[in-house]
Design a protein around this motif. Sequence first.
Motif, PDB file in Angstrom:
ATOM      1  N   ARG A  91       0.820  -1.208   0.000  1.00  0.00           N
ATOM      2  CA  ARG A  91       0.000   0.000   0.000  1.00  0.00           C
ATOM      3  C   ARG A  91       0.858   1.264   0.000  1.00  0.00           C
ATOM      4  O   ARG A  91       0.326   2.367  -0.115  1.00  0.00           O
ATOM      5  CB  ARG A  91      -0.927   0.010   1.215  1.00  0.00           C
ATOM      6  N   TYR A  92       2.165   1.100   0.153  1.00  0.00           N
ATOM      7  CA  TYR A  92       3.066   2.249   0.133  1.00  0.00           C
ATOM      8  C   TYR A  92       3.065   2.855  -1.267  1.00  0.00           C
ATOM      9  O   TYR A  92       2.682   2.207  -2.247  1.00  0.00           O
ATOM     10  CB  TYR A  92       4.473   1.792   0.541  1.00  0.00           C
ATOM     11  N   TRP A  93       3.534   4.088  -1.392  1.00  0.00           N
ATOM     12  CA  TRP A  93       3.424   4.790  -2.674  1.00  0.00           C
ATOM     13  C   TRP A  93       4.560   4.514  -3.643  1.00  0.00           C
ATOM     14  O   TRP A  93       4.654   5.160  -4.685  1.00  0.00           O
ATOM     15  CB  TRP A  93       3.263   6.280  -2.444  1.00  0.00           C
ATOM     16  N   HIS A  99       3.133   3.698  -7.043  1.00  0.00           N
ATOM     17  CA  HIS A  99       2.172   4.649  -7.635  1.00  0.00           C
ATOM     18  C   HIS A  99       2.583   4.963  -9.077  1.00  0.00           C
ATOM     19  O   HIS A  99       3.779   5.103  -9.371  1.00  0.00           O
ATOM     20  CB  HIS A  99       2.131   5.929  -6.811  1.00  0.00           C
ATOM     21  N   HIS A 156       5.214   7.721  -9.541  1.00  0.00           N
ATOM     22  CA  HIS A 156       6.582   7.333  -9.201  1.00  0.00           C
ATOM     23  C   HIS A 156       7.175   6.430 -10.280  1.00  0.00           C
ATOM     24  O   HIS A 156       8.362   6.551 -10.612  1.00  0.00           O
ATOM     25  CB  HIS A 156       6.620   6.621  -7.851  1.00  0.00           C
ATOM     26  N   THR A 204       5.852   4.135   7.795  1.00  0.00           N
ATOM     27  CA  THR A 204       6.180   4.054   6.373  1.00  0.00           C
ATOM     28  C   THR A 204       7.693   4.114   6.166  1.00  0.00           C
ATOM     29  O   THR A 204       8.189   3.723   5.103  1.00  0.00           O
ATOM     30  CB  THR A 204       5.508   5.197   5.594  1.00  0.00           C
ATOM     31  N   CYS A 206      -0.359   5.455   4.614  1.00  0.00           N
ATOM     32  CA  CYS A 206      -0.158   5.053   3.222  1.00  0.00           C
ATOM     33  C   CYS A 206      -1.191   5.722   2.324  1.00  0.00           C
ATOM     34  O   CYS A 206      -0.872   6.169   1.213  1.00  0.00           O
ATOM     35  CB  CYS A 206      -0.246   3.532   3.093  1.00  0.00           C
ATOM     36  N   ASP A 207      -2.432   5.821   2.806  1.00  0.00           N
ATOM     37  CA  ASP A 207      -3.474   6.481   2.035  1.00  0.00           C
ATOM     38  C   ASP A 207      -3.166   7.969   1.857  1.00  0.00           C
ATOM     39  O   ASP A 207      -3.417   8.545   0.795  1.00  0.00           O
ATOM     40  CB  ASP A 207      -4.828   6.315   2.718  1.00  0.00           C
ATOM     41  N   ARG A 247      -0.449   8.349  -0.868  1.00  0.00           N
ATOM     42  CA  ARG A 247      -0.962   8.078  -2.206  1.00  0.00           C
ATOM     43  C   ARG A 247      -1.949   9.158  -2.649  1.00  0.00           C
ATOM     44  O   ARG A 247      -2.021   9.487  -3.843  1.00  0.00           O
ATOM     45  CB  ARG A 247      -1.598   6.684  -2.261  1.00  0.00           C
ATOM     46  N   LEU A 304       0.036  11.990  -4.169  1.00  0.00           N
ATOM     47  CA  LEU A 304       0.470  11.691  -5.536  1.00  0.00           C
ATOM     48  C   LEU A 304      -0.705  11.607  -6.501  1.00  0.00           C
ATOM     49  O   LEU A 304      -0.563  11.952  -7.682  1.00  0.00           O
ATOM     50  CB  LEU A 304       1.263  10.384  -5.573  1.00  0.00           C
ATOM     51  N   ASP A 305      -1.861  11.158  -6.032  1.00  0.00           N
ATOM     52  CA  ASP A 305      -3.042  11.153  -6.899  1.00  0.00           C
ATOM     53  C   ASP A 305      -3.335  12.564  -7.400  1.00  0.00           C
ATOM     54  O   ASP A 305      -3.622  12.771  -8.590  1.00  0.00           O
ATOM     55  CB  ASP A 305      -4.265  10.631  -6.142  1.00  0.00           C
TER      56      ASP A 305
END
Length: 231
Positions: free
Chosen positions: A19-21, A24, A27, A143, A212-213, A216, A219-220
């Motif tokens: 679930r880490y970015w 993504h 990245h 994290t 984690c959310d 992300r 980055l979203d």
Amino acid sequence: MSAVPPAEFVAELRALAPRYWDSHPFHLRMHAGQLGKHELQAWAANRWYYQRCIAQKDAAILSNCPSPEVRRQWRERIVWHDGTRPGEGGAENWIRLAEAVGLTREEVLDERHVLPGTRFAVDAYVNFARTKPWVEAIASGLTEMFSGALMRKRLAALREQYPWIAEEGFAYFTDRIEAVAGEGQATVDIVVTHSLTREQQLAAVAALSFKCDVLRAVLDAVDYYSGKGKP
């Protein structure tokens, strides 16, 4: 409900690695050299908001923590980010990276490029640290168990794929890689020691999932808006 053994608890925390970015799409494109200059600028400007709020998050944890031993250990994080004098610290190094990708110090500091989604997510993280039990707030920072490998990969990719970025812009990563070399073991030890019930263990896992959310979500926002032009 009885607490599970420490090894099982830590395994639950580490199981959140997917679930880490690091995976993504933004990245992945960064590491493949597929980002334009304006996308790197949007990333640096928005990540700045996260960086500058980290010390506030850590100060909130300190304010809620009754343990002098933990407070002594945790306050070093504020020093790392803020430095001991102007011109030092992780936050200052991030500004240097932003300048290296073509932003001015002024536009980074006045946060004109910070997106609503970034601000919402990071503010939620700081509020989490202020309002949740201190052990949960510390657990959200785990994290760092996953961040060392990503930073090493990112630093190598930035140097290779974007040779126009001046080397002095990478000070944040070179310093941070050393800081997280232990994969968050000291933080893991705090969380394991002070999560005495199963309910507390599960709350710690949920806290890490929340963090984690948050990452992300940042980055979203950058991924969606950076393709629309210069920040």
